[in-house]
Scaffold this motif. Structure first.
Motif, mmCIF file in Angstrom:
data_model
loop_
_atom_site.group_PDB
_atom_site.id
_atom_site.type_symbol
_atom_site.label_atom_id
_atom_site.label_comp_id
_atom_site.label_asym_id
_atom_site.label_seq_id
_atom_site.Cartn_x
_atom_site.Cartn_y
_atom_site.Cartn_z
ATOM 1 N N ALA A 1 0.817 -1.012 -0.081
ATOM 2 C CA ALA A 1 0.025 0.085 0.125
ATOM 3 C C ALA A 1 0.941 1.120 0.004
ATOM 4 O O ALA A 1 0.749 2.233 -0.662
ATOM 5 C CB ALA A 1 -0.903 -0.039 1.168
ATOM 6 N N LEU A 2 2.020 1.109 0.780
ATOM 7 C CA LEU A 2 3.072 2.442 0.790
ATOM 8 C C LEU A 2 3.489 2.586 -0.539
ATOM 9 O O LEU A 2 3.757 3.641 -1.063
ATOM 10 C CB LEU A 2 3.999 2.277 1.709
ATOM 11 N N ALA A 3 3.841 1.597 -1.136
ATOM 12 C CA ALA A 3 4.536 1.499 -2.565
ATOM 13 C C ALA A 3 3.891 2.273 -3.614
ATOM 14 O O ALA A 3 4.335 2.593 -4.604
ATOM 15 C CB ALA A 3 5.069 0.177 -2.923
ATOM 16 N N ALA A 4 2.433 2.350 -3.200
ATOM 17 C CA ALA A 4 1.452 2.749 -4.277
ATOM 18 C C ALA A 4 1.812 4.256 -4.207
ATOM 19 O O ALA A 4 1.136 5.209 -5.092
ATOM 20 C CB ALA A 4 -0.023 2.473 -4.144
ATOM 21 N N ASN A 5 2.468 4.837 -3.105
ATOM 22 C CA ASN A 5 2.543 6.531 -2.939
ATOM 23 C C ASN A 5 3.938 6.640 -3.836
ATOM 24 O O ASN A 5 4.736 6.005 -4.189
ATOM 25 C CB ASN A 5 2.383 6.717 -1.733
ATOM 26 N N ALA A 6 3.802 8.149 -4.104
ATOM 27 C CA ALA A 6 5.224 8.633 -4.679
ATOM 28 C C ALA A 6 6.595 8.515 -3.962
ATOM 29 O O ALA A 6 6.650 8.985 -2.829
ATOM 30 C CB ALA A 6 5.037 9.953 -5.048
ATOM 31 N N PRO A 7 7.726 7.648 -4.387
ATOM 32 C CA PRO A 7 8.651 7.565 -3.747
ATOM 33 C C PRO A 7 9.341 8.763 -3.355
ATOM 34 O O PRO A 7 10.092 8.551 -2.102
ATOM 35 C CB PRO A 7 9.538 6.686 -4.715
ATOM 36 N N LEU A 8 9.397 9.851 -4.030
ATOM 37 C CA LEU A 8 10.037 11.022 -3.560
ATOM 38 C C LEU A 8 9.196 11.696 -2.258
ATOM 39 O O LEU A 8 9.822 12.210 -1.629
ATOM 40 C CB LEU A 8 10.290 12.003 -4.852
ATOM 41 N N ALA A 9 7.982 11.481 -2.678
ATOM 42 C CA ALA A 9 7.266 12.214 -1.431
ATOM 43 C C ALA A 9 7.595 11.409 -0.185
ATOM 44 O O ALA A 9 7.659 11.749 0.928
ATOM 45 C CB ALA A 9 5.719 12.062 -1.943
ATOM 46 N N LEU A 10 7.707 10.165 -0.132
ATOM 47 C CA LEU A 10 7.934 9.107 0.801
ATOM 48 C C LEU A 10 9.142 9.514 1.610
ATOM 49 O O LEU A 10 9.443 9.635 2.650
ATOM 50 C CB LEU A 10 7.928 7.483 0.583
ATOM 51 N N ALA A 11 10.301 9.605 0.638
ATOM 52 C CA ALA A 11 11.300 10.000 1.296
ATOM 53 C C ALA A 11 11.501 11.503 1.968
ATOM 54 O O ALA A 11 11.971 11.645 2.944
ATOM 55 C CB ALA A 11 12.452 10.023 0.119
ATOM 56 N N ALA A 12 10.719 12.395 1.382
ATOM 57 C CA ALA A 12 10.621 13.941 1.829
ATOM 58 C C ALA A 12 9.743 13.709 3.302
ATOM 59 O O ALA A 12 10.384 14.444 4.265
ATOM 60 C CB ALA A 12 9.899 14.652 0.811
ATOM 61 N N VAL A 13 8.869 12.775 3.217
ATOM 62 C CA VAL A 13 8.212 12.780 4.531
ATOM 63 C C VAL A 13 9.111 12.256 5.625
ATOM 64 O O VAL A 13 9.207 12.987 6.862
ATOM 65 C CB VAL A 13 7.005 11.882 4.504
ATOM 66 N N LYS A 14 9.917 11.156 5.339
ATOM 67 C CA LYS A 14 10.792 10.924 6.335
ATOM 68 C C LYS A 14 11.907 11.889 6.676
ATOM 69 O O LYS A 14 12.085 12.157 7.858
ATOM 70 C CB LYS A 14 11.582 9.611 5.791
ATOM 71 N N LYS A 15 12.353 12.859 5.947
ATOM 72 C CA LYS A 15 13.399 13.595 6.036
ATOM 73 C C LYS A 15 12.784 14.799 6.850
ATOM 74 O O LYS A 15 13.498 15.377 7.763
ATOM 75 C CB LYS A 15 13.747 14.402 4.588
ATOM 76 N N VAL A 16 11.531 15.254 6.414
ATOM 77 C CA VAL A 16 10.793 16.497 7.352
ATOM 78 C C VAL A 16 10.572 16.184 8.734
ATOM 79 O O VAL A 16 10.867 16.529 9.625
ATOM 80 C CB VAL A 16 9.676 16.912 6.634
ATOM 81 N N ALA A 17 10.108 14.804 8.903
ATOM 82 C CA ALA A 17 9.871 13.898 10.191
ATOM 83 C C ALA A 17 11.142 14.149 11.093
ATOM 84 O O ALA A 17 11.083 14.533 12.236
ATOM 85 C CB ALA A 17 9.299 12.802 9.911
ATOM 86 N N HIS A 18 12.231 13.622 10.725
ATOM 87 C CA HIS A 18 13.425 13.708 11.400
ATOM 88 C C HIS A 18 13.852 14.935 11.803
ATOM 89 O O HIS A 18 14.425 15.058 12.952
ATOM 90 C CB HIS A 18 14.329 12.736 10.425
ATOM 91 N N ALA A 19 13.710 15.884 10.702
ATOM 92 C CA ALA A 19 14.205 17.371 10.984
ATOM 93 C C ALA A 19 13.474 17.829 11.993
ATOM 94 O O ALA A 19 14.110 18.821 12.999
ATOM 95 C CB ALA A 19 14.619 17.944 9.876
ATOM 96 N N ALA A 20 12.081 17.506 12.276
ATOM 97 C CA ALA A 20 11.312 18.358 13.282
ATOM 98 C C ALA A 20 11.284 17.678 14.472
ATOM 99 O O ALA A 20 10.440 18.132 15.383
ATOM 100 C CB ALA A 20 9.916 18.311 12.376
ATOM 101 N N GLY A 21 11.957 16.531 14.668
ATOM 102 C CA GLY A 21 11.896 15.890 15.819
ATOM 103 C C GLY A 21 12.796 16.363 16.995
ATOM 104 O O GLY A 21 13.147 15.676 17.963
ATOM 105 N N GLY A 22 13.039 17.833 17.210
ATOM 106 C CA GLY A 22 13.880 18.189 18.218
ATOM 107 C C GLY A 22 15.302 18.204 17.894
ATOM 108 O O GLY A 22 15.761 18.354 16.730
ATOM 109 N N THR A 23 15.973 17.663 18.845
ATOM 110 C CA THR A 23 17.443 17.263 18.896
ATOM 111 C C THR A 23 17.866 16.194 17.636
ATOM 112 O O THR A 23 17.164 15.287 17.700
ATOM 113 C CB THR A 23 17.914 16.957 20.149
ATOM 114 N N PRO A 24 18.505 16.631 16.719
ATOM 115 C CA PRO A 24 18.675 15.530 15.489
ATOM 116 C C PRO A 24 19.275 14.287 16.244
ATOM 117 O O PRO A 24 20.133 14.632 17.056
ATOM 118 C CB PRO A 24 19.925 16.388 14.821
ATOM 119 N N GLU A 25 18.922 13.446 15.709
ATOM 120 C CA GLU A 25 19.282 12.058 16.175
ATOM 121 C C GLU A 25 20.854 11.858 16.124
ATOM 122 O O GLU A 25 21.528 11.288 17.213
ATOM 123 C CB GLU A 25 18.765 11.033 15.830
ATOM 124 N N PRO A 26 21.672 12.167 15.317
ATOM 125 C CA PRO A 26 23.167 12.131 15.197
ATOM 126 C C PRO A 26 23.469 12.682 16.043
ATOM 127 O O PRO A 26 24.640 12.330 16.844
ATOM 128 C CB PRO A 26 23.556 12.557 13.781
#
Length: 270
Positions: free
Chosen positions: A208-233
């Motif tokens: 079901a996830l694969a039916a969505n746009a791959p670039l959009a999925l990658a962007a969602v992950k990138k934004v979610a990690h950036a918005a999570g407060g202290t960067p995990e690294p």
């Protein structure tokens, strides 16, 4: 050593050992299976290297859209292989963390399909995934404090961000596990299903996830990690500084040794 078609080695090389991480392509999904059932899929150096390679396969192949991580033999993972660690073997990949996953920001969605035990580093592998499907009788736990250690593969960093602070501290300070059913109520697991159905459920979800746009999925992950407060690294770097003395302590070695010898540890506070 490779051999040429027209020559037979005088001393044939032994066959390569069976892989401890298997991959299987199912449509646009990559099913990644930790395959050390006799060791409850505990992570040693070989597992870490092979899991990192599987994640690279997922990342680099444009035909693959989603990964599903699971364990063979009815267990997700018992975490770090303490016997291998005591022998000086590391379950971490530099720059990529425990199992080659916990400090790796994958660009594609990764779903954990958890059957049986997900303990210590096994739980942290699941927390490093984007989504978790759990069997109702699965067991999630971070028992590191019982071994004189800290859940340094992401447990102490990620869990308080995923669930209410006091509930996260209950798991981190007691070291006691919770069932898959309770994990669902706490919000650790997205979906809770009967035992044996986690992989089919995760693969259906992956499709079901694969039916969505791959670039959009990658962007969602990138934004979610950036918005999570202290960067995990940065959080992992700070954690390494704070836990360095603990990791080198006599108590830490005693905790791992006692576990390997199946006895109660004797703490000295040093």
């Amino acid at each position: 050593m490779p051999s040429t078609p027209d020559a037979t080695p005088a001393h044939p090389c032994p066959a390569d050992p069976a892989p401890e991480v298997r991959t299987e392509r199912i449509g646009t999904s990559l099913l990644i299976t930790l395959d050390r059932p006799r060791a409850r899929n505990a992570v040693n150096a070989a597992v870490a290297a092979q899991l990192a390679a599987a994640l690279d396969e997922l990342t680099e192949d444009p035909a693959l859209r989603v990964g599903v991580l699971t364990g063979a033999g009815g267990t997700f993972s018992a975490g770090m292989d303490l016997k291998a660690a005591l022998a000086g073997e590391s379950p971490e990949i530099p720059g990529r963390g425990f199992g080659g996953l916990t400090e790796t920001l994958t660009t594609k969605p990764l779903i954990a399909a958890v059957e049986g035990w997900a303990m210590g580093g096994g739980f942290e592998l699941a927390l490093a995934c984007d989504l978790i499907v759990a069997a109702d009788d699965a067991r999630f736990g971070l028992p590191e404090v019982k071994r004189g250690l800290v859940a340094a593969g992401g447990g102490a960093i990620r869990l308080p961000k995923r669930i209410p602070y006091h509930l996260a501290m209950e798991l981190l300070l007691t070291g006691e596990p919770v069932s898959g059913e309770r994990a669902g109520r706490l919000g650790i697991a997205n979906r809770v299903v009967p035992a044996g159905e986690t992989v089919p459920t995760a693969l259906d979800w992956a499709a079901a996830l694969a039916a969505n746009a791959p670039l959009a999925l990658a962007a969602v992950k990138k934004v979610a990690h950036a918005a999570g407060g202290t960067p995990e690294p940065a959080a992992f770097a700070a954690q390494r500084t704070m836990t360095a003395a603990l990791t080198a302590s006599a108590d830490a070695r005693e905790g791992m040794t006692a576990f390997a010898e199946r006895r109660t540890p004797v703490w000295q506070g040093k």
